[in-house]
Write an enzyme that holds these catalytic residues in place. Structure first.
Site, PDB file in Angstrom:
ATOM      1  N   CYS A 133      -1.702  -7.754   2.694  1.00  0.00           N
ATOM      2  CA  CYS A 133      -2.519  -7.102   3.730  1.00  0.00           C
ATOM      3  C   CYS A 133      -3.653  -8.000   4.250  1.00  0.00           C
ATOM      4  CB  CYS A 133      -3.082  -5.783   3.207  1.00  0.00           C
ATOM      5  SG  CYS A 133      -3.548  -5.817   1.476  1.00  0.00           S
ATOM      6  N   HIS A 246      -9.702  -3.501   5.278  1.00  0.00           N
ATOM      7  CA  HIS A 246     -10.199  -4.726   4.667  1.00  0.00           C
ATOM      8  C   HIS A 246     -11.032  -5.468   5.716  1.00  0.00           C
ATOM      9  CE1 HIS A 246      -7.618  -3.806   1.439  1.00  0.00           C
ATOM     10  NE2 HIS A 246      -6.667  -4.710   1.592  1.00  0.00           N
TER      11      HIS A 246
HETATM   12  N1  LIG Z   1      -1.864  -0.332  -0.377  1.00  0.00           N
HETATM   13  C1  LIG Z   1      -1.798  -1.390   0.386  1.00  0.00           C
HETATM   14  O1  LIG Z   1      -2.711  -1.685   1.209  1.00  0.00           O
HETATM   15  C2  LIG Z   1      -0.630  -2.314   0.325  1.00  0.00           C
HETATM   16  C3  LIG Z   1      -0.554  -3.326   1.245  1.00  0.00           C
HETATM   17  C4  LIG Z   1       0.535  -4.179   1.218  1.00  0.00           C
HETATM   18  C5  LIG Z   1       1.509  -3.995   0.271  1.00  0.00           C
HETATM   19  N2  LIG Z   1       1.410  -2.992  -0.634  1.00  0.00           N
HETATM   20  C6  LIG Z   1       2.511  -2.858  -1.612  1.00  0.00           C
HETATM   21  O2  LIG Z   1       3.221  -1.645  -1.374  1.00  0.00           O
HETATM   22  C7  LIG Z   1       3.685  -1.105  -2.610  1.00  0.00           C
HETATM   23  C8  LIG Z   1       3.222   0.326  -2.789  1.00  0.00           C
HETATM   24  O3  LIG Z   1       1.825   0.368  -2.696  1.00  0.00           O
HETATM   25  P1  LIG Z   1       1.018   1.741  -2.527  1.00  0.00           P
HETATM   26  O4  LIG Z   1      -0.363   1.297  -2.285  1.00  0.00           O
HETATM   27  O5  LIG Z   1       1.681   2.677  -1.565  1.00  0.00           O
HETATM   28  O6  LIG Z   1       1.127   2.360  -4.024  1.00  0.00           O
HETATM   29  P2  LIG Z   1       1.102   3.883  -4.535  1.00  0.00           P
HETATM   30  O7  LIG Z   1       0.269   4.741  -3.663  1.00  0.00           O
HETATM   31  O8  LIG Z   1       0.762   3.786  -5.971  1.00  0.00           O
HETATM   32  O9  LIG Z   1       2.639   4.350  -4.377  1.00  0.00           O
HETATM   33  C9  LIG Z   1       3.669   3.835  -5.165  1.00  0.00           C
HETATM   34  C10 LIG Z   1       5.008   4.368  -4.699  1.00  0.00           C
HETATM   35  O10 LIG Z   1       6.037   3.762  -5.489  1.00  0.00           O
HETATM   36  C11 LIG Z   1       6.841   4.773  -6.087  1.00  0.00           C
HETATM   37  N3  LIG Z   1       7.344   4.358  -7.399  1.00  0.00           N
HETATM   38  C12 LIG Z   1       6.635   3.976  -8.476  1.00  0.00           C
HETATM   39  N4  LIG Z   1       7.481   3.738  -9.516  1.00  0.00           N
HETATM   40  C13 LIG Z   1       8.735   3.987  -9.074  1.00  0.00           C
HETATM   41  C14 LIG Z   1      10.022   3.952  -9.667  1.00  0.00           C
HETATM   42  N5  LIG Z   1      10.207   3.612 -10.956  1.00  0.00           N
HETATM   43  N6  LIG Z   1      11.097   4.264  -8.894  1.00  0.00           N
HETATM   44  C15 LIG Z   1      10.940   4.625  -7.614  1.00  0.00           C
HETATM   45  N7  LIG Z   1       9.741   4.701  -6.986  1.00  0.00           N
HETATM   46  C16 LIG Z   1       8.652   4.381  -7.714  1.00  0.00           C
HETATM   47  C17 LIG Z   1       5.891   5.953  -6.241  1.00  0.00           C
HETATM   48  O11 LIG Z   1       6.640   7.133  -6.421  1.00  0.00           O
HETATM   49  P3  LIG Z   1       6.045   8.387  -7.269  1.00  0.00           P
HETATM   50  O12 LIG Z   1       5.076   9.082  -6.348  1.00  0.00           O
HETATM   51  O13 LIG Z   1       7.257   9.199  -7.548  1.00  0.00           O
HETATM   52  O14 LIG Z   1       5.379   7.821  -8.482  1.00  0.00           O
HETATM   53  C18 LIG Z   1       5.158   5.892  -4.902  1.00  0.00           C
HETATM   54  O15 LIG Z   1       5.972   6.419  -3.895  1.00  0.00           O
HETATM   55  C19 LIG Z   1       3.219  -2.080  -3.691  1.00  0.00           C
HETATM   56  O16 LIG Z   1       4.256  -3.006  -3.922  1.00  0.00           O
HETATM   57  C20 LIG Z   1       2.038  -2.757  -3.059  1.00  0.00           C
HETATM   58  O17 LIG Z   1       1.812  -4.044  -3.593  1.00  0.00           O
HETATM   59  C21 LIG Z   1       0.372  -2.131  -0.628  1.00  0.00           C
END
Ligand SMILES: NC(=O)c1ccc[n+]([C@@H]2O[C@H](COP(=O)([O-])OP(=O)(O)OC[C@H]3O[C@@H](n4cnc5c(N)ncnc54)[C@H](OP(=O)(O)O)[C@@H]3O)[C@@H](O)[C@H]2O)c1
Length: 339
Positions: A133, A246
């Site tokens: 990001c 950010h």
């Molecule tokens: N937040 C940001 O600004 C940002 C920016 C760029 C990239 N990312 C990347 O995007 C990804 C998700 O980030 P987020 O911020 O959205 O995190 P988050 O709010 O913690 O969400 C995580 C997601 O992954 C799912 N998940 C976790 N374990 C799983 C499993 N074993 N099988 C299937 N689904 C699973 C969760 O499902 P449940 O609800 O069922 O647990 C939820 O839908 C990460 O790789 C992160 O590095 C995030």
């Protein structure tokens, strides 16, 4: 390659997370041509439904056999899931746009910001990586400056919101803030220290040499996206008690002189950027204003008087939109355009 169709079968993997949720909003807002939307998450979310175009769509458990028939899968379920399931999805005929960091530096995987290096989409082999990001919002601004004056060195400090760590971190900031205001003790959980009313110069793990993994991601990803290894970059990443957006303080040294007014004019005509820079009226971008917006906002543009050809600026973008979900959806739109 994506086969041309009127509408596509799209999957969001990690649909219940903060990025997944934003993806659903953006697909809806942009009226993405969807024949069928499939939503995946962990077993914890099985049985839940999420709203899309006023219909309740069931959340399914992610598994190895789910990808058949899906045209494009937007992955945001963490690195482990991306590493394991993205190749399986590609084998099943699906194109994966991945938000995790696991594929970003793979030489066979293009790392794409549509405003910056859309041509890299031409050589994908099934997986396309969405950059970090903090990298995305910076390279959108660096690209036109690099094209105009060749960047020699970038010094950047980031001020990153807790939504960059996901939903648990947003809950932690909320609970710590209310606990402190109610004179209760605070116990850190997601971060190693209290984040409410503080800031932590620590994002992702510490690596050899004292940099964090997040800092090295920004260095390496910027060079890959701009296709120029000669640019010198040094980064300090800081987590701040902000929910969304950010901010970055960026110092750029160029080979050719670029006066501040030329930088302002150049960035004002670059797609995806809004220059918001009237200091005498206290106008500059800040997270409370930029949250929910699609563009990258730039302000505080001024010459660095300590070197011959230097520019300072302040860059703010919504990390959940341009920094993650929007960039991924824009990549999908580019794939459709090219099909
Ligand atoms: N937040 C940001 O600004 C940002 C920016 C760029 C990239 N990312 C990347 O995007 C990804 C998700 O980030 P987020 O911020 O959205 O995190 P988050 O709010 O913690 O969400 C995580 C997601 O992954 C799912 N998940 C976790 N374990 C799983 C499993 N074993 N099988 C299937 N689904 C699973 C969760 O499902 P449940 O609800 O069922 O647990 C939820 O839908 C990460 O790789 C992160 O590095 C995030």
């Amino acid at each position: 390659m994506l086969k041309k169709k009127d509408k596509y079968i799209i999957a969001v993997v990690g649909a219940t997370g903060v990025v997944g949720n934003e993806m659903l909003k953006i697909l809806e807002e942009r009226n993405f041509p969807i024949e069928e939307l499939r939503l995946f998450a962990s077993e914890r979310s099985e049985g839940k439904t999420l709203n899309f175009h006023n219909k309740a769509v069931p959340v399914e458990m992610l598994g190895e056999t789910v990808f058949k028939g899906i045209d494009i899968a937007l992955f945001s379920a963490g690195g482990e899931r991306s590493k394991h399931f993205a190749p399986i999805a590609v084998k099943a005929g699906c194109i994966v746009i991945d938000n995790s960091s696991v594929w970003r530096m793979d030489p066979d995987v293009p790392l794409v910001v549509p405003e910056v290096n859309p041509d890299d989409l031409k050589w994908h082999k099934g997986i396309i990586a969405n950059p970090n990001c903090s990298t995305i919002q910076m390279v959108v601004v660096l690209k036109p400056v690099h094209d105009a004056a060749k960047i020699k060195r970038v010094v950047v400090t980031t001020f990153q919101s807790v939504s960059g760590t996901g939903k648990k971190a947003m809950d932690e900031l909320l609970h710590q803030t209310t606990d402190i205001l109610n004179f209760k003790d605070v116990k850190p959980n997601v971060y190693p220290h209290q984040i409410a009313f503080s800031c932590l110069p620590h994002i992702d793990k510490f690596m050899e040499g004292g940099y964090t993994k997040e800092e090295l991601k920004m260095v390496n990803e910027t060079k890959k996206i701009l296709g120029d290894d000669s640019i010198k970059i040094t980064v300090t990443t800081v987590r701040v008690p902000v929910f969304r957006c950010h901010s970055e303080s960026v110092n750029i040294e160029t080979e050719k002189k670029l006066p501040a007014n030329e930088v302002r004019a150049l960035l004002s005509t670059t797609p995806g950027i809004i220059v918001y820079d009237v200091p005498e009226e206290n106008l500059y971008p800040h997270p409370a204003d930029v949250a929910g917006k699609d563009e990258v906002y730039v302000g505080r543009i001024r010459e660095d008087e300590s070197i011959k050809n230097g520019i300072n600026m302040w860059i703010v973008a919504d990390n959940l939109r341009k920094g993650a979900a929007l960039n991924a959806v824009q990549i999908a739109e580019k794939l459709i355009e090219a099909s």
